[in-house]
Design a protein around this motif. Sequence first.
Motif, PDB file in Angstrom:
ATOM      1  N   MET A   1       6.945   3.472 -75.627  1.00  0.00           N
ATOM      2  CA  MET A   1       6.462   2.923 -77.115  1.00  0.00           C
ATOM      3  C   MET A   1       4.845   3.156 -77.135  1.00  0.00           C
ATOM      4  SD  MET A   1       7.072  -0.771 -79.003  1.00  0.00           S
ATOM      5  CE  MET A   1       8.935  -0.638 -79.081  1.00  0.00           C
ATOM      6  N   ARG A   2       4.117   3.231 -76.147  1.00  0.00           N
ATOM      7  CA  ARG A   2       2.854   3.500 -76.247  1.00  0.00           C
ATOM      8  C   ARG A   2       2.411   4.906 -76.895  1.00  0.00           C
ATOM      9  NH1 ARG A   2      -0.386   1.639 -71.303  1.00  0.00           N
ATOM     10  NH2 ARG A   2       0.186  -0.077 -72.301  1.00  0.00           N
ATOM     11  N   THR A   3       3.422   5.803 -76.566  1.00  0.00           N
ATOM     12  CA  THR A   3       3.275   7.074 -77.051  1.00  0.00           C
ATOM     13  C   THR A   3       3.571   7.055 -78.602  1.00  0.00           C
ATOM     14  OG1 THR A   3       3.919   7.876 -74.853  1.00  0.00           O
ATOM     15  CG2 THR A   3       4.180   9.456 -76.796  1.00  0.00           C
ATOM     16  N   VAL A   4       4.355   6.311 -78.896  1.00  0.00           N
ATOM     17  CA  VAL A   4       4.754   6.206 -80.485  1.00  0.00           C
ATOM     18  C   VAL A   4       3.546   5.519 -81.135  1.00  0.00           C
ATOM     19  CG1 VAL A   4       6.229   5.253 -82.236  1.00  0.00           C
ATOM     20  CG2 VAL A   4       7.215   5.947 -80.121  1.00  0.00           C
ATOM     21  N   SER A   5       3.038   4.748 -80.646  1.00  0.00           N
ATOM     22  CA  SER A   5       1.783   4.221 -81.183  1.00  0.00           C
ATOM     23  C   SER A   5       0.534   5.135 -81.281  1.00  0.00           C
ATOM     24  CB  SER A   5       1.390   3.035 -80.443  1.00  0.00           C
ATOM     25  OG  SER A   5       0.059   2.435 -80.820  1.00  0.00           O
ATOM     26  N   ARG A   6       0.371   5.724 -80.174  1.00  0.00           N
ATOM     27  CA  ARG A   6      -0.625   6.824 -80.434  1.00  0.00           C
ATOM     28  C   ARG A   6      -0.266   8.057 -81.179  1.00  0.00           C
ATOM     29  NH1 ARG A   6      -1.500   7.315 -73.882  1.00  0.00           N
ATOM     30  NH2 ARG A   6      -2.636   5.278 -73.350  1.00  0.00           N
ATOM     31  N   LEU A   7       0.983   8.392 -81.497  1.00  0.00           N
ATOM     32  CA  LEU A   7       1.331   9.510 -82.079  1.00  0.00           C
ATOM     33  C   LEU A   7       1.115   8.716 -83.642  1.00  0.00           C
ATOM     34  CD1 LEU A   7       4.632  10.979 -80.719  1.00  0.00           C
ATOM     35  CD2 LEU A   7       2.424  12.001 -81.142  1.00  0.00           C
ATOM     36  N   MET A   8       1.532   7.774 -83.937  1.00  0.00           N
ATOM     37  CA  MET A   8       1.035   7.087 -85.176  1.00  0.00           C
ATOM     38  C   MET A   8      -0.486   6.822 -85.769  1.00  0.00           C
ATOM     39  SD  MET A   8       3.862   6.582 -87.124  1.00  0.00           S
ATOM     40  CE  MET A   8       5.205   7.264 -86.738  1.00  0.00           C
ATOM     41  N   TRP A   9      -1.138   6.648 -84.602  1.00  0.00           N
ATOM     42  CA  TRP A   9      -2.543   6.539 -84.960  1.00  0.00           C
ATOM     43  C   TRP A   9      -3.011   8.028 -85.134  1.00  0.00           C
ATOM     44  CZ3 TRP A   9      -5.175   2.740 -86.066  1.00  0.00           C
ATOM     45  CH2 TRP A   9      -4.949   1.538 -85.269  1.00  0.00           C
ATOM     46  N   LEU A  10      -2.633   9.016 -84.468  1.00  0.00           N
ATOM     47  CA  LEU A  10      -2.925  10.478 -85.063  1.00  0.00           C
ATOM     48  C   LEU A  10      -2.436  10.925 -86.284  1.00  0.00           C
ATOM     49  CD1 LEU A  10      -4.228  12.877 -83.590  1.00  0.00           C
ATOM     50  CD2 LEU A  10      -1.990  13.595 -82.665  1.00  0.00           C
ATOM     51  N   VAL A  45      -1.720   5.181 -94.786  1.00  0.00           N
ATOM     52  CA  VAL A  45      -1.680   3.467 -94.419  1.00  0.00           C
ATOM     53  C   VAL A  45      -0.650   3.039 -93.758  1.00  0.00           C
ATOM     54  CG1 VAL A  45      -1.817   1.256 -95.759  1.00  0.00           C
ATOM     55  CG2 VAL A  45      -3.464   2.936 -96.391  1.00  0.00           C
ATOM     56  N   LEU A  46       0.530   3.624 -94.308  1.00  0.00           N
ATOM     57  CA  LEU A  46       1.827   3.431 -93.617  1.00  0.00           C
ATOM     58  C   LEU A  46       1.703   3.747 -92.145  1.00  0.00           C
ATOM     59  CD1 LEU A  46       4.783   2.331 -93.886  1.00  0.00           C
ATOM     60  CD2 LEU A  46       5.509   4.437 -94.173  1.00  0.00           C
ATOM     61  N   CYS A  47       1.454   4.814 -91.971  1.00  0.00           N
ATOM     62  CA  CYS A  47       1.310   5.505 -90.205  1.00  0.00           C
ATOM     63  C   CYS A  47       0.531   4.335 -89.519  1.00  0.00           C
ATOM     64  CB  CYS A  47       0.741   6.723 -90.380  1.00  0.00           C
ATOM     65  SG  CYS A  47       2.016   7.949 -90.866  1.00  0.00           S
ATOM     66  N   LEU A  48      -0.801   4.163 -90.207  1.00  0.00           N
ATOM     67  CA  LEU A  48      -1.656   3.364 -89.384  1.00  0.00           C
ATOM     68  C   LEU A  48      -1.024   1.685 -89.286  1.00  0.00           C
ATOM     69  CD1 LEU A  48      -5.002   4.239 -91.138  1.00  0.00           C
ATOM     70  CD2 LEU A  48      -4.055   4.856 -88.843  1.00  0.00           C
ATOM     71  N   LEU A  49      -0.431   1.168 -90.342  1.00  0.00           N
ATOM     72  CA  LEU A  49       0.221  -0.168 -90.114  1.00  0.00           C
ATOM     73  C   LEU A  49       1.234  -0.011 -88.789  1.00  0.00           C
ATOM     74  CD1 LEU A  49       0.706  -1.374 -93.538  1.00  0.00           C
ATOM     75  CD2 LEU A  49      -0.785  -2.324 -91.936  1.00  0.00           C
ATOM     76  N   PHE A  54       2.982  -1.248 -83.547  1.00  0.00           N
ATOM     77  CA  PHE A  54       3.643  -0.700 -82.094  1.00  0.00           C
ATOM     78  C   PHE A  54       2.559  -1.028 -81.121  1.00  0.00           C
ATOM     79  CE2 PHE A  54       6.679   2.397 -84.258  1.00  0.00           C
ATOM     80  CZ  PHE A  54       7.543   1.523 -84.261  1.00  0.00           C
ATOM     81  N   GLY A  55       1.368  -0.864 -81.055  1.00  0.00           N
ATOM     82  CA  GLY A  55       0.355  -1.215 -80.148  1.00  0.00           C
ATOM     83  C   GLY A  55       0.302  -2.945 -79.939  1.00  0.00           C
ATOM     84  N   GLN A  56       0.492  -3.730 -80.875  1.00  0.00           N
ATOM     85  CA  GLN A  56       0.484  -4.881 -80.646  1.00  0.00           C
ATOM     86  C   GLN A  56       2.040  -5.430 -79.965  1.00  0.00           C
ATOM     87  OE1 GLN A  56      -1.768  -7.217 -81.267  1.00  0.00           O
ATOM     88  NE2 GLN A  56      -2.684  -5.454 -81.869  1.00  0.00           N
ATOM     89  N   VAL A  57       2.814  -4.700 -80.193  1.00  0.00           N
ATOM     90  CA  VAL A  57       4.182  -4.930 -79.505  1.00  0.00           C
ATOM     91  C   VAL A  57       4.101  -4.559 -77.784  1.00  0.00           C
ATOM     92  CG1 VAL A  57       6.770  -4.147 -79.065  1.00  0.00           C
ATOM     93  CG2 VAL A  57       5.758  -4.864 -81.339  1.00  0.00           C
ATOM     94  N   VAL A  58       3.625  -3.378 -77.632  1.00  0.00           N
ATOM     95  CA  VAL A  58       3.023  -2.835 -76.452  1.00  0.00           C
ATOM     96  C   VAL A  58       2.201  -3.904 -75.438  1.00  0.00           C
ATOM     97  CG1 VAL A  58       2.023  -1.344 -74.836  1.00  0.00           C
ATOM     98  CG2 VAL A  58       3.605  -0.618 -76.900  1.00  0.00           C
TER      99      VAL A  58
END
Length: 138
Positions: A1-10, A45-49, A54-58
């Motif tokens: 899930m950390r990878t998903v968070s990083r991809l969404m930030w990118l 904005v949606l991707c950043l949210l 996902f970052g908070q869940v991790v």
Amino acid sequence: MRTVSRLMWLLGASFVTVDGVYLFRSLRAQNFELIGLLTIGLSGVLCLLLAFYFGQVVKSAGVNVWAEDREDAEIDDGDPEVGFFSPWSWWPVLLGAASSLVIVGLAISAWIVLIAVPLLVICIIGWVYEYYRGNFAR
């Protein structure tokens, strides 16, 4: 899930960057278009949210949140129970048809909505109470 968070930030950062370029290019060409600007910006904005979520869940649940993230996971761990669905029920089909009729009525004419909304209400009531009558009453 950390990878998903990083991809969404990118992805969110790239959408915001593209939105800035889009704004600059449209103002420079004197062809300002609000819809494209809002669409790209709100996608960012949606991707950043999602990245923040996902970052908070991790952070709160730990690293191995999904079964796919664990080394010792079995195939069945990634296939959770999603609920009980009646195999004989026609109410979801009727509910989908009534919902479609409401949307068509909103697009075409209000008199179709006046016919479709009572059908929609009947289908919702029938689907909710299908186990309270007939052979399968509890």
